[in-house]
Design a protein around this motif. Structure first.
Motif, short mmCIF file in Angstrom:
data_model
loop_
_atom_site.label_atom_id
_atom_site.label_comp_id
_atom_site.label_asym_id
_atom_site.label_seq_id
_atom_site.Cartn_x
_atom_site.Cartn_y
_atom_site.Cartn_z
N VAL A 8 -3.94 -22.03 63.27
CA VAL A 8 -4.40 -22.41 61.99
C VAL A 8 -4.56 -21.07 61.16
O VAL A 8 -4.39 -21.02 60.37
CB VAL A 8 -5.65 -22.11 62.69
N TRP A 11 -0.76 -20.56 59.65
CA TRP A 11 -0.71 -21.98 58.24
C TRP A 11 -1.70 -21.01 57.34
O TRP A 11 -1.45 -21.40 56.08
CB TRP A 11 -1.02 -23.09 57.99
N ILE A 12 -2.53 -20.72 57.24
CA ILE A 12 -3.52 -20.37 55.85
C ILE A 12 -2.80 -19.09 55.49
O ILE A 12 -3.06 -18.87 54.72
CB ILE A 12 -4.59 -19.61 56.89
N LYS A 74 1.81 -36.10 61.66
CA LYS A 74 0.99 -34.65 61.50
C LYS A 74 2.06 -34.41 61.41
O LYS A 74 2.22 -32.91 60.51
CB LYS A 74 -0.02 -34.86 62.28
N THR A 109 -1.03 -30.91 51.82
CA THR A 109 -1.53 -30.37 52.36
C THR A 109 -2.66 -30.26 52.79
O THR A 109 -2.86 -30.20 54.15
CB THR A 109 -1.27 -28.58 52.54
N THR A 112 -3.14 -33.47 55.41
CA THR A 112 -2.19 -32.94 57.12
C THR A 112 -3.68 -32.44 57.31
O THR A 112 -3.62 -31.95 58.73
CB THR A 112 -1.13 -31.91 56.85
N ILE A 113 -4.48 -31.07 56.69
CA ILE A 113 -5.69 -30.17 56.96
C ILE A 113 -6.38 -31.19 57.79
O ILE A 113 -7.64 -31.47 59.17
CB ILE A 113 -6.02 -29.32 55.89
N GLY A 116 -5.63 -33.16 60.95
CA GLY A 116 -5.21 -31.87 61.88
C GLY A 116 -7.16 -31.97 62.22
O GLY A 116 -7.57 -31.72 63.42
N ILE A 117 -8.25 -32.00 61.40
CA ILE A 117 -9.60 -31.96 62.06
C ILE A 117 -10.15 -33.21 62.37
O ILE A 117 -10.65 -33.16 63.37
CB ILE A 117 -10.40 -31.56 60.43
#
Length: 129
Positions: A8, A11-12, A74, A109, A112-113, A116-117
């Motif tokens: 995480v 990617w941030i 994902k 993006t 995908t986030i 992922g959540i």
């Protein structure tokens, strides 16, 4: 858990570097002095994100009860993001229209986030376990 945090954070940082790299190339004046180092740092963090993502996928596939289809989707979206980032920067460097690819990168993006959540090991899933 540490690997998820590393993924995480990576990617941030990658998203911030991508935005900075994209904006440090002017269509009229060319690259700023910071463009090349930012682009190299962006590529480095792309590798970090891909490595930690592959590691997480490998761990998820070996554990029972994972939703392999969504995890694979994902993973494909994550690889697509990296490709879209490179394409948008390359198009900007060639002075070709790149704003559409830039916006598509951010749209994929966000998707995908969100995915992922909600997937296993995501924040929402952890609340209910």
């Amino acid at each position: 858990m540490v690997l998820i945090n590393l993924h995480v954070i990576s990617w941030i940082i990658l998203l911030i570097l991508f935005f900075a790299t994209y904006e440090n190339f002017s269509s009229k004046q060319g690259p700023t002095p910071l463009f090349k180092p930012l682009h190299m740092a962006t590529r480095l963090f792309m590798i970090f994100v891909l490595i930690t993502g592959v590691w997480l996928i490998a761990n998820a596939f070996t554990s029972a009860g994972s939703n392999h289809m969504l995890l694979t989707f994902k993973m494909v979206l994550g690889i697509a993001i990296v490709g879209l980032m490179e394409v948008s920067i390359a198009r900007k460097k060639r002075k070709a229209p790149s704003r559409g690819v830039f916006i598509a990168t951010w749209a994929v993006t966000v998707l995908t986030i969100i995915l992922g959540i909600i997937l296993p090991w995501g924040p929402l899933t952890q609340l209910f376990h």
